[in-house]
Design a protein around this motif. Structure first.
Motif, mmCIF file in Angstrom:
data_model
loop_
_atom_site.group_PDB
_atom_site.id
_atom_site.type_symbol
_atom_site.label_atom_id
_atom_site.label_comp_id
_atom_site.label_asym_id
_atom_site.label_seq_id
_atom_site.Cartn_x
_atom_site.Cartn_y
_atom_site.Cartn_z
ATOM 1 N N GLY A 216 53.281 50.957 17.340
ATOM 2 C CA GLY A 216 52.372 51.787 17.355
ATOM 3 C C GLY A 216 51.281 52.025 18.572
ATOM 4 N N LYS A 217 51.962 51.218 19.689
ATOM 5 C CA LYS A 217 51.067 50.997 20.788
ATOM 6 C C LYS A 217 50.129 52.042 21.225
ATOM 7 C CE LYS A 217 51.039 50.201 25.660
ATOM 8 N NZ LYS A 217 51.147 51.394 26.323
ATOM 9 N N SER A 218 50.899 53.260 21.250
ATOM 10 C CA SER A 218 50.288 54.516 22.027
ATOM 11 C C SER A 218 49.356 55.354 21.284
ATOM 12 C CB SER A 218 51.448 55.259 22.595
ATOM 13 O OG SER A 218 52.064 54.490 23.783
ATOM 14 N N SER A 219 49.350 55.032 19.724
ATOM 15 C CA SER A 219 48.569 55.686 18.864
ATOM 16 C C SER A 219 47.240 55.700 19.163
ATOM 17 C CB SER A 219 48.888 55.347 17.459
ATOM 18 O OG SER A 219 50.148 55.655 16.892
ATOM 19 N N ALA B 290 58.384 49.915 17.570
ATOM 20 C CA ALA B 290 58.624 50.962 16.873
ATOM 21 C C ALA B 290 57.273 51.747 16.767
ATOM 22 C CB ALA B 290 58.501 50.370 15.275
ATOM 23 N N GLY B 291 57.351 53.131 17.093
ATOM 24 C CA GLY B 291 56.363 54.080 16.976
ATOM 25 C C GLY B 291 55.574 53.675 18.540
ATOM 26 N N GLN B 292 56.201 53.419 19.374
ATOM 27 C CA GLN B 292 55.415 53.159 20.569
ATOM 28 C C GLN B 292 54.918 54.019 21.311
ATOM 29 O OE1 GLN B 292 57.556 50.668 23.483
ATOM 30 N NE2 GLN B 292 55.558 50.637 25.088
ATOM 31 N N SER B 293 55.645 55.138 21.287
ATOM 32 C CA SER B 293 55.414 56.387 21.972
ATOM 33 C C SER B 293 54.513 57.424 21.125
ATOM 34 C CB SER B 293 56.626 57.438 22.277
ATOM 35 O OG SER B 293 57.434 56.451 23.154
ATOM 36 N N ALA B 294 54.592 57.295 19.976
ATOM 37 C CA ALA B 294 53.804 58.165 19.024
ATOM 38 C C ALA B 294 52.294 58.168 19.145
ATOM 39 C CB ALA B 294 53.917 57.786 17.589
ATOM 40 N N THR B 295 51.720 59.316 19.387
ATOM 41 C CA THR B 295 50.147 59.340 19.758
ATOM 42 C C THR B 295 49.203 59.852 18.715
ATOM 43 O OG1 THR B 295 50.500 61.527 20.836
ATOM 44 C CG2 THR B 295 50.796 59.636 22.267
ATOM 45 N N THR B 296 49.273 60.963 18.376
ATOM 46 C CA THR B 296 48.411 61.309 17.269
ATOM 47 C C THR B 296 49.144 62.003 16.005
ATOM 48 O OG1 THR B 296 48.343 63.620 18.120
ATOM 49 C CG2 THR B 296 46.893 62.224 19.160
ATOM 50 N N GLY B 297 50.386 61.917 15.755
ATOM 51 C CA GLY B 297 51.024 62.497 14.589
ATOM 52 C C GLY B 297 50.535 61.658 13.499
ATOM 53 N N GLY B 298 50.827 62.121 12.209
ATOM 54 C CA GLY B 298 50.341 61.621 11.158
ATOM 55 C C GLY B 298 51.544 61.416 10.042
ATOM 56 N N GLY C 59 49.051 48.382 17.831
ATOM 57 C CA GLY C 59 48.064 49.525 17.691
ATOM 58 C C GLY C 59 46.952 49.436 19.000
ATOM 59 N N LYS C 60 47.492 49.131 20.013
ATOM 60 C CA LYS C 60 46.638 48.819 21.495
ATOM 61 C C LYS C 60 45.757 49.988 21.564
ATOM 62 C CE LYS C 60 46.861 47.025 25.839
ATOM 63 N NZ LYS C 60 47.660 46.610 27.168
ATOM 64 N N CYS C 61 46.278 51.137 21.502
ATOM 65 C CA CYS C 61 45.553 52.240 21.909
ATOM 66 C C CYS C 61 44.676 53.110 20.921
ATOM 67 C CB CYS C 61 46.235 53.284 22.675
ATOM 68 S SG CYS C 61 47.126 52.707 24.210
ATOM 69 N N LEU C 62 44.933 52.575 19.768
ATOM 70 C CA LEU C 62 44.354 53.141 18.577
ATOM 71 C C LEU C 62 42.727 53.109 18.460
ATOM 72 C CD1 LEU C 62 44.980 54.571 15.813
ATOM 73 C CD2 LEU C 62 44.857 52.276 14.696
ATOM 74 N N VAL C 63 42.188 54.516 18.458
ATOM 75 C CA VAL C 63 40.678 54.312 18.722
ATOM 76 C C VAL C 63 40.088 54.680 17.323
ATOM 77 C CG1 VAL C 63 38.773 55.649 19.931
ATOM 78 C CG2 VAL C 63 40.891 54.946 20.947
ATOM 79 N N ASN C 64 40.412 55.481 16.486
ATOM 80 C CA ASN C 64 39.828 56.065 15.548
ATOM 81 C C ASN C 64 40.708 56.560 14.226
ATOM 82 O OD1 ASN C 64 40.666 58.607 16.460
ATOM 83 N ND2 ASN C 64 38.541 59.046 16.625
ATOM 84 N N GLY C 65 42.132 56.080 14.297
ATOM 85 C CA GLY C 65 42.810 56.491 13.300
ATOM 86 C C GLY C 65 42.521 55.753 12.070
ATOM 87 N N GLY C 66 43.200 56.008 10.987
ATOM 88 C CA GLY C 66 42.889 55.498 9.704
ATOM 89 C C GLY C 66 44.353 55.274 8.857
ATOM 90 N N CYS C 67 44.294 54.168 7.957
ATOM 91 C CA CYS C 67 45.229 53.805 7.096
ATOM 92 C C CYS C 67 46.783 53.926 7.721
ATOM 93 C CB CYS C 67 45.377 55.070 5.964
ATOM 94 S SG CYS C 67 43.856 55.455 4.943
ATOM 95 N N ASN C 68 46.853 53.208 8.971
ATOM 96 C CA ASN C 68 48.032 52.864 9.583
ATOM 97 C C ASN C 68 48.571 51.312 9.219
ATOM 98 O OD1 ASN C 68 48.519 55.145 11.416
ATOM 99 N ND2 ASN C 68 46.488 54.761 12.042
ATOM 100 N N VAL C 69 49.975 51.288 9.119
ATOM 101 C CA VAL C 69 50.492 50.038 9.122
ATOM 102 C C VAL C 69 51.299 49.611 10.422
ATOM 103 C CG1 VAL C 69 51.989 48.254 7.974
ATOM 104 C CG2 VAL C 69 50.184 49.842 6.759
ATOM 105 N N ASN D 195 60.506 55.838 19.554
ATOM 106 C CA ASN D 195 60.200 55.560 20.797
ATOM 107 C C ASN D 195 60.571 56.448 21.961
ATOM 108 O OD1 ASN D 195 58.880 53.712 22.202
ATOM 109 N ND2 ASN D 195 60.447 52.386 22.559
ATOM 110 N N ASN D 196 61.103 57.686 21.911
ATOM 111 C CA ASN D 196 61.339 58.469 23.024
ATOM 112 C C ASN D 196 60.463 59.687 23.047
ATOM 113 O OD1 ASN D 196 63.714 56.939 23.392
ATOM 114 N ND2 ASN D 196 64.807 57.849 21.896
ATOM 115 N N GLY D 197 59.658 59.441 24.142
ATOM 116 C CA GLY D 197 58.724 60.569 24.508
ATOM 117 C C GLY D 197 57.525 60.592 23.150
ATOM 118 N N ALA D 198 56.497 61.091 23.876
ATOM 119 C CA ALA D 198 55.207 61.452 23.268
ATOM 120 C C ALA D 198 55.289 61.831 21.708
ATOM 121 C CB ALA D 198 53.954 62.147 24.055
#
Length: 181
Positions: free
Chosen positions: A134-137, A150-158, A117-127, A169-172
């Motif tokens: 989840g690094k790019s979320s 896992a989920g390293q490329s996911a950005t804003t999806g819920g 979750g390194k880039c997570l700024v204001n998301g909620g209810c994530n594991v 992990n393939n593309g945003a």
């Protein structure tokens, strides 16, 4: 009613009670009015003001946290630490070096693993569990990413689920309601 050990630890506390700060500059820069916080490590909880019931362990853990409450951070720079992020979110768990390092207003997030979750700024209810999970979320909500990268490329999806090494992990990824195993 407070315990402070270390140079400048708890320096600016005013009405805060039942706090424990151990380490140089732990809980030192904010005018601490919050209660029952524990900050152990150099600069841990450094900017804490009215936040309460926080457990912060490690160098710079929760360093920029101000009003956030009921959070736990374990690891160097975790929970907004190395970026001095103004953490106001509640009920977050960050375990691992740089886990949730940019988090500010996000709440009910559970990030376990280095850079999770390194880039997570204001998301909620994530594991996010696993190294770089989840690094790019950034503002994602209600996602579960378990496994190394896992989920390293996911950005804003819920509402996404990725289980296994390098899944999703393939593309945003900005879409929601996806499952990858």
């Amino acid at each position: 009613e407070n315990v402070y050990i270390g140079k400048n630890a708890g320096r600016d506390t005013t009405t805060g009670t039942k706090n424990i700060a151990i380490g140089p500059n732990a809980m030192s820069d904010g005018t601490t009015t919050g209660t029952q916080n524990i900050a152990i490590g150099c600069d841990a909880g450094g900017a804490l003001t009215s936040g309460q019931y926080n457990l912060l362990f490690g160098r710079d853990a929760g360093k920029g946290m101000t009003t956030g409450s009921n959070n736990m951070a374990f690891g160097t720079g975790s929970l907004g630490g190395d970026t001095d992020a103004d953490v106001t979110g509640t009920h977050n768990l960050a375990m691992g070096n740089l886990a949730a390092v940019k988090l500010t207003s996000g709440s009910y997030n559970y990030m376990i693993g280095g850079n999770a979750g390194k880039c997570l700024v204001n998301g909620g209810c994530n594991v996010f569990m696993g190294y770089y999970a989840g690094k790019s979320s950034t503002s994602a909500c209600s996602n579960v990413y378990i496994g190394v990268f896992a989920g390293q490329s996911a950005t804003t999806g819920g509402c996404n689920i990725a289980i296994g090494q390098e899944t999703m992990n393939n593309g945003a990824l900005t879409a929601g309601n996806n499952i990858a195993l």
